[in-house]
Design an enzyme around this catalytic site. Structure first.
Site, PDB file in Angstrom:
ATOM      1  N   HIS A  35       0.915  -1.048   0.578  1.00  0.00           N
ATOM      2  CA  HIS A  35       1.657   0.219   0.616  1.00  0.00           C
ATOM      3  C   HIS A  35       0.863   1.306  -0.088  1.00  0.00           C
ATOM      4  O   HIS A  35       0.224   1.081  -1.108  1.00  0.00           O
ATOM      5  CB  HIS A  35       3.083   0.087   0.095  1.00  0.00           C
ATOM      6  CG  HIS A  35       3.236  -0.263  -1.351  1.00  0.00           C
ATOM      7  ND1 HIS A  35       3.219   0.688  -2.339  1.00  0.00           N
ATOM      8  CD2 HIS A  35       3.416  -1.453  -1.968  1.00  0.00           C
ATOM      9  CE1 HIS A  35       3.410   0.087  -3.514  1.00  0.00           C
ATOM     10  NE2 HIS A  35       3.517  -1.215  -3.326  1.00  0.00           N
TER      11      HIS A  35
ATOM     12  N   ASP B  11      -0.617  -1.444  -8.225  1.00  0.00           N
ATOM     13  CA  ASP B  11       0.567  -1.352  -7.352  1.00  0.00           C
ATOM     14  C   ASP B  11       0.587  -0.016  -6.631  1.00  0.00           C
ATOM     15  O   ASP B  11       1.156   0.949  -7.109  1.00  0.00           O
ATOM     16  CB  ASP B  11       1.822  -1.547  -8.206  1.00  0.00           C
ATOM     17  CG  ASP B  11       3.091  -1.629  -7.370  1.00  0.00           C
ATOM     18  OD1 ASP B  11       3.000  -1.811  -6.146  1.00  0.00           O
ATOM     19  OD2 ASP B  11       4.169  -1.517  -7.971  1.00  0.00           O
TER      20      ASP B  11
ATOM     21  N   GLU C 167       7.232   2.060   0.098  1.00  0.00           N
ATOM     22  CA  GLU C 167       7.658   0.705  -0.236  1.00  0.00           C
ATOM     23  C   GLU C 167       8.552   0.731  -1.463  1.00  0.00           C
ATOM     24  O   GLU C 167       9.523  -0.018  -1.577  1.00  0.00           O
ATOM     25  CB  GLU C 167       6.420  -0.184  -0.507  1.00  0.00           C
ATOM     26  CG  GLU C 167       6.746  -1.659  -0.805  1.00  0.00           C
ATOM     27  CD  GLU C 167       7.075  -1.957  -2.264  1.00  0.00           C
ATOM     28  OE1 GLU C 167       7.792  -2.936  -2.515  1.00  0.00           O
ATOM     29  OE2 GLU C 167       6.637  -1.218  -3.147  1.00  0.00           O
ATOM     30  N   GLU C 168       8.200   1.607  -2.427  1.00  0.00           N
ATOM     31  CA  GLU C 168       8.793   1.499  -3.760  1.00  0.00           C
ATOM     32  C   GLU C 168      10.282   1.796  -3.804  1.00  0.00           C
ATOM     33  O   GLU C 168      10.995   1.261  -4.630  1.00  0.00           O
ATOM     34  CB  GLU C 168       8.045   2.408  -4.746  1.00  0.00           C
ATOM     35  CG  GLU C 168       6.606   1.964  -5.035  1.00  0.00           C
ATOM     36  CD  GLU C 168       6.523   0.635  -5.773  1.00  0.00           C
ATOM     37  OE1 GLU C 168       7.555  -0.013  -5.987  1.00  0.00           O
ATOM     38  OE2 GLU C 168       5.395   0.233  -6.111  1.00  0.00           O
TER      39      GLU C 168
ATOM     40  N   ASP D   1       0.332  -7.152  -2.128  1.00  0.00           N
ATOM     41  CA  ASP D   1       1.074  -6.278  -3.052  1.00  0.00           C
ATOM     42  C   ASP D   1       1.491  -7.016  -4.323  1.00  0.00           C
ATOM     43  O   ASP D   1       2.646  -6.989  -4.714  1.00  0.00           O
ATOM     44  CB  ASP D   1       2.306  -5.679  -2.351  1.00  0.00           C
ATOM     45  CG  ASP D   1       3.042  -4.675  -3.241  1.00  0.00           C
ATOM     46  OD1 ASP D   1       2.415  -4.105  -4.145  1.00  0.00           O
ATOM     47  OD2 ASP D   1       4.250  -4.492  -3.030  1.00  0.00           O
TER      48      ASP D   1
ATOM     49  N   HIS E 224       4.805  -0.726 -12.566  1.00  0.00           N
ATOM     50  CA  HIS E 224       5.757   0.405 -12.597  1.00  0.00           C
ATOM     51  C   HIS E 224       5.717   1.201 -13.905  1.00  0.00           C
ATOM     52  O   HIS E 224       6.710   1.802 -14.286  1.00  0.00           O
ATOM     53  CB  HIS E 224       7.201  -0.067 -12.320  1.00  0.00           C
ATOM     54  CG  HIS E 224       7.409  -0.595 -10.925  1.00  0.00           C
ATOM     55  ND1 HIS E 224       8.651  -0.918 -10.441  1.00  0.00           N
ATOM     56  CD2 HIS E 224       6.550  -0.846  -9.910  1.00  0.00           C
ATOM     57  CE1 HIS E 224       8.546  -1.349  -9.191  1.00  0.00           C
ATOM     58  NE2 HIS E 224       7.262  -1.318  -8.858  1.00  0.00           N
TER      59      HIS E 224
END
Lengths: 473, 473
Positions: free
Chosen positions: B283, B295, B329-330, B355, B427
């Site tokens: 992503h 990420d 995606e998130e 991912d 994140h």
């Protein structure tokens, strides 16, 4: 050089040359040695140092000198030291002028827009309110800036990409920190609008490391900030693109704000040599970005717990054991300076400070008159079971105690800690309780209790120190 | 259950029981195997994946779906994929509604004043402008909240102290993340004013981990945030004091903002089975707090570099190799949903997504029709020299590819990565390039190139999948 001034050196050399058996006469009584061993044994079981650090960071948190947090820390320390049963617990006022952090934000605006994680350096002046924007003049390290005789820095934001080496002691930091302290003036002299440095730290986390900077006399102050290590990496990568790199920067701060802090002091009064002091210290203040668990909550816990073990041992020390929690170590040493003034005429057997976090003690050093070295060696013997080796007689006793040593020529002792992880979180928001290992803290407490107790008992006076050569007649 | 629906299961069981020698007939030609080995060898030397991650985080940085950073990421991807020589490079628009983070600040106000490091969870509603203050209702973990039938949460800020276990795969995260996704609704149902959770992360650094939360139907939304691990430790320590703990909280956010993102797609057109697709994805979007190096910059680098190796091998794949860089995606899977709609009628030999950061691949798994398992085993043989073992036929292909698999029943492949360090920075602002190990990235690229190439060549079709049991007649 007259013979007289050589005498201490000759005595020192002679002592160093003696075989161990002769060099270590019965410096301490059997009873004192038994107490020393008991202190070490009890330290190994004592949760007190960790409990103190926990309490300080949980109930107070950040405590920059002169702040509301600092006042709470002073109240916390007074209450704790009294509750622990120490004598003469007191807070001695230290008026000072402080620097106060305001909002800061910085970003790269060309060739790509990137927000940076930054922190103002202590004492930095503010930018104009709307901020400033300029091209970056990149320097790979501090030497590169110092060597620059061109006009490259003029009208630009100087970026100094000085790395901090990870070392077992504080040497890597010691080499790098000159960038933070003196880099601002070097950039200002060259006409820079502001200076940004790679954080002085060994981590690779996205925290900026603050710390004080200094404006040399006659230099027009410019704003100064630290950039987190990953953001410094970003700048380093972008400058290799060969395109102009510009930074936008807004930094607010107040300088020279009148304030008040305190040295907090507690004692175990001595017996036959009560007028003489053994001083074990730490600093109570922290930087504002984090709760200062390692810097210097750990030191506060270690020296307080060591003194408490002596207090509870049932053996009364000959000299007065004095715990000093200094005010404003981080940005001015005002507490140390005030202490040096107030107690200028009191005999200090030694001064020492715990201020390198919670790593294991690996070495014991001294800076005492040569005649006292047999006592130092005898103390070292008692520290050896804690995996501590004897270093030189050129020890350094920590930052505040160093101020005392230099101003008063008081003798000094040093318990050198493993600082290899300390500079990962030093002066960042990330200096939190989880970074403190209770077992390592207990080894520190044992070492401080043994050293403090034995030095308080010694027949030998650790001072007065020989005059420094430059001061010799 | 009619016999017909059991047939695939019986076939699968039969295949699994066959001895390896018989189970792995000459699934691939000698030429295809030679190409596979050449791809692995070239991957071991290729800096491309790391260069791509570097370029993306250096030139773009944070790129939440619908943001200016996202638009720059789409432009970056188009330019890179074209420059690398792929065919049919395109950005397919995905309209969506996004959540936008505003300012947040939180502190404990009793029994001690402490500033907390926090981040709003994705989709969180805002607090009233002046913020809110309330007592904390502490829950040691998510189960404790779910089990609570009392009124304790009502009118309070619920704090869920759920820990995240460090595991070699993503299982520790998988167990903990339900707290973030569903904890908000559980708290809201019990009348809480807001919910705060211990960050879903394995680190002990002072970063809050964001990520999306969800409001169940019929639940009145309440603000939701994550607290850094050291700050969660602080709350846990303070609640043991037994005094009321209060939190002040101000959180601004916008929800449901119309925006546009894109799936970016590039292809190597197939030869005799060009209408069939092997889909390798990652992503393109990231959370807003950091540059998303792991990420999912790493995934973007890995799958793009793997496809580029195939492109440069000189061997033309039978099926079309399609690289898909998904949008959002998130926080919503809008890109995956749009892709599933648009390509619903195209045969997909497999879908797979990288991912889980930049850890080594240790396992290869599939979810294909049983008749295709000989091809899977033959691929596994070629992956074995990369220290990759064959797992089950119940693999999961990553988050976006998982959406495709569930919506379209397309076959899926999985290259399982070591995720033991991934959730340290997941994140957070700390997901930066220095966390990417170029050598580990190269092993990933080799595995993806080998798997993709061989699956594109296989005589065996990996689908269509057997109907799921619940859908069986």
């Amino acid at each position: 050089m007259p013979i007289r001034s050589l005498a201490p050196l000759i005595a020192a050399a002679a002592l160093l040359l003696l075989p161990p058996a002769q060099a270590q006469p019965a410096a301490f009584s059997a009873a004192d040695l038994a107490t020393s061993r008991a202190l070490a044994a009890r330290a190994a079981q004592s949760p007190l140092a960790y409990e103190l650090v926990d309490s300080l960071v949980t109930e107070v948190g950040p405590r920059p000198a002169g702040s509301a947090g600092d006042a709470r820390a002073v109240a916390w320390a007074l209450a704790k030291l009294k509750a622990l049963g120490f004598a003469n617990v007191r807070a001695e006022p230290v008026p000072l002028r402080v620097w106060k952090r305001g909002e800061v934000q910085a970003s790269l605006t060309a060739p790509y827009l990137q927000t940076l994680v930054v922190a103002a350096l202590g004492n930095s002046v503010a930018t104009p309110k709307p901020g400033l924007q300029a091209e970056i003049a990149y320097y790979a390290d501090f030497d590169a800036l110092k060597a620059d005789t061109s006009e490259r820095a003029r009208g630009r934001i100087v970026f100094i990409d000085q790395k901090t080496d990870r070392t077992a002691d504080a040497r890597g930091y010691g080499r790098a920190v000159a960038t933070r302290i003196n880099g601002t003036s070097e950039a200002a002299r060259r006409g820079a609008l502001a200076v940004a440095i790679r954080s002085i730290g060994t981590d690779r986390d996205r925290f900026a490391h603050t710390g004080s900077t200094r404006y040399a006399d006659g230099v027009a102050p410019i704003p100064a900030l630290a950039v987190s290590v990953p953001d410094a990496d970003l700048i380093a990568r972008l400058q290799r693109y060969g395109q102009p790199l510009t930074m936008q920067l807004s930094l607010q701060a107040e300088t020279d704000v009148p304030a008040l802090t305190h040295n907090v002091i507690a004692e175990i009064p001595g017996s036959d040599r009560a007028a003489e002091v053994v001083l074990i210290g730490a600093h109570l203040d922290s930087w504002d970005l984090g709760p200062g668990a390692l810097d210097d909550g750990a030191g506060v816990g270690i020296v307080t717990a060591a003194a408490k073990l002596i207090l509870d041992s049932g053996a009364k020390p000959r000299r007065t054991v004095r715990v000093v929690l200094f005010g404003n170590e981080e940005n001015g040493f005002d507490g140390a300076v005030a202490y040096a003034d107030k107690y200028r005429d009191q005999v200090h057997q030694f001064v020492a400070e715990s201020d390198l976090g919670a790593g294991l003690v690996y070495r014991f050093q001294s800076r005492v008159r040569p005649e006292a070295l047999p006592a130092v060696r005898a103390i070292a013997e008692q520290l050896a079971p804690l995996n501590i080796v004897l270093g030189s007689n050129e020890g350094t006793p920590g930052p505040d105690a160093g101020v005392l040593m230099r101003r008063r020529s008081w003798p000094a002792l040093e318990l050198s800690q493993d600082g290899s992880e300390y500079f990962d979180v030093h002066h960042t928001a990330n200096d939190t309780l989880d970074k403190v290992d209770p077992a390592k803290l207990r080894q520190n407490v044992a070492a401080w209790a043994v050293m403090t107790w034995l030095a308080a008992q010694s027949e030998l006076s650790f001072g007065p120190m020989p005059l420094p050569r430059s001061a010799a007649p």
